[in-house]
Design a protein around this motif. Sequence first.
Motif, short mmCIF file in Angstrom:
data_model
loop_
_atom_site.label_atom_id
_atom_site.label_comp_id
_atom_site.label_asym_id
_atom_site.label_seq_id
_atom_site.Cartn_x
_atom_site.Cartn_y
_atom_site.Cartn_z
N TYR A 62 -4.82 0.23 -8.93
CA TYR A 62 -4.97 0.33 -7.47
C TYR A 62 -3.65 0.04 -6.76
CZ TYR A 62 -9.99 0.77 -8.07
OH TYR A 62 -11.24 1.23 -8.43
N ALA A 70 -1.51 2.44 -4.27
CA ALA A 70 -1.01 1.98 -2.96
C ALA A 70 0.47 2.32 -2.79
CB ALA A 70 -1.23 0.47 -2.83
N LEU A 127 0.84 6.05 -2.13
CA LEU A 127 0.51 6.38 -0.74
C LEU A 127 1.66 6.04 0.19
CD1 LEU A 127 -3.18 5.05 -0.46
CD2 LEU A 127 -2.39 7.33 -1.12
N ARG A 186 -1.88 7.29 5.27
CA ARG A 186 -2.62 6.15 5.81
C ARG A 186 -3.74 5.73 4.84
NH1 ARG A 186 -3.57 9.70 9.80
NH2 ARG A 186 -5.82 9.30 9.57
N VAL A 187 -4.07 4.43 4.86
CA VAL A 187 -5.09 3.93 3.93
C VAL A 187 -6.51 4.33 4.35
CG1 VAL A 187 -3.75 1.98 3.05
CG2 VAL A 187 -5.13 1.70 5.13
N ASP A 188 -6.65 5.00 5.51
CA ASP A 188 -7.99 5.48 5.91
C ASP A 188 -8.13 6.99 5.75
OD1 ASP A 188 -6.28 6.20 7.92
OD2 ASP A 188 -7.53 5.47 9.57
N ILE A 206 -5.99 10.39 -0.04
CA ILE A 206 -5.90 9.33 -1.06
C ILE A 206 -6.49 9.82 -2.38
CG2 ILE A 206 -6.66 7.01 -1.73
CD1 ILE A 206 -6.67 6.30 1.27
N THR A 245 1.80 -4.25 -0.96
CA THR A 245 1.13 -3.45 -1.99
C THR A 245 -0.27 -3.98 -2.25
OG1 THR A 245 3.25 -2.97 -3.07
CG2 THR A 245 1.27 -2.63 -4.38
N ALA A 253 -2.72 -3.21 0.72
CA ALA A 253 -3.16 -1.82 0.73
C ALA A 253 -4.12 -1.55 -0.43
CB ALA A 253 -1.95 -0.89 0.64
N ILE A 294 -7.67 -2.64 0.26
CA ILE A 294 -8.36 -1.76 1.21
C ILE A 294 -8.88 -0.51 0.50
CG2 ILE A 294 -8.08 -0.28 3.25
CD1 ILE A 294 -5.98 -2.37 4.24
N ILE A 295 -8.01 0.14 -0.28
CA ILE A 295 -8.41 1.39 -0.92
C ILE A 295 -9.40 1.14 -2.07
CG2 ILE A 295 -6.35 2.67 -0.26
CD1 ILE A 295 -5.17 2.20 -2.98
#
Length: 218
Positions: free
Chosen positions: A38, A42, A45, A51-53, A58, A93, A96, A99-100
């Motif tokens: 993960y 990050a 990305l 963006r993480v959203d 992603i 890192t 992020a 979140i993902i």
Amino acid sequence: MGTPVLTIDGPSGAGKGTVSRLLAKQLGWHYLDSGSIYRSLAIALAKQDVRVDDVAMIVKIAKAMVLEFECDEGLVVKLDKEDITAQLGLESTGNAASIIAALPEVREVLLQKQQDFRQAPGLVADGRDMGTVVFPNAEKKVFLTASSEKRAERRYKQLKEKGIDANLASLTKEIEERDRRDRERATAPLRMASGALFIDSSDMTIDAVINKVLDFIQ
């Protein structure tokens, strides 16, 4: 029989990474550090300014990224042939990555990505849900733990050696909190897989742990 897999699960600070890397090297097998998956995404990305959203993008990047783990002298992680080891520990890192990691679509892609590491002659997989979720049919499974106090002592020593100020009581509390979160999370909680060898490394050397695992798998 397919390609053999040895899973080593357990809480943070139990020595999973060191034990897993040394075993992989000794056996001549591939190595998977699931905790870096993960974080690597990050970093991918961030490199592409995603963006993480932006879930669709992603997922696309997760499918395309190529990861390699080398454990000759410590762990080296390569993303699309570039050494990203130094970036894995950055707070940005980690933030992020957390979140993902909560996105079901991303977890599904990265589950497959982890399973793709199962290649001949064998794989040592290190994580928290390797034997329960990622490789439930693995031939041999280990659950490696240690007391929260002992894990805090190890972390304290590591930080001191790096010249970083630390408080032993605070570290112990943080570790106990993380353990609780890992056990109680809804997705892939930390638990011992059925049939796994339980090892408490609190009062064991690395060599003693490795020998115990080798006896178990051979």
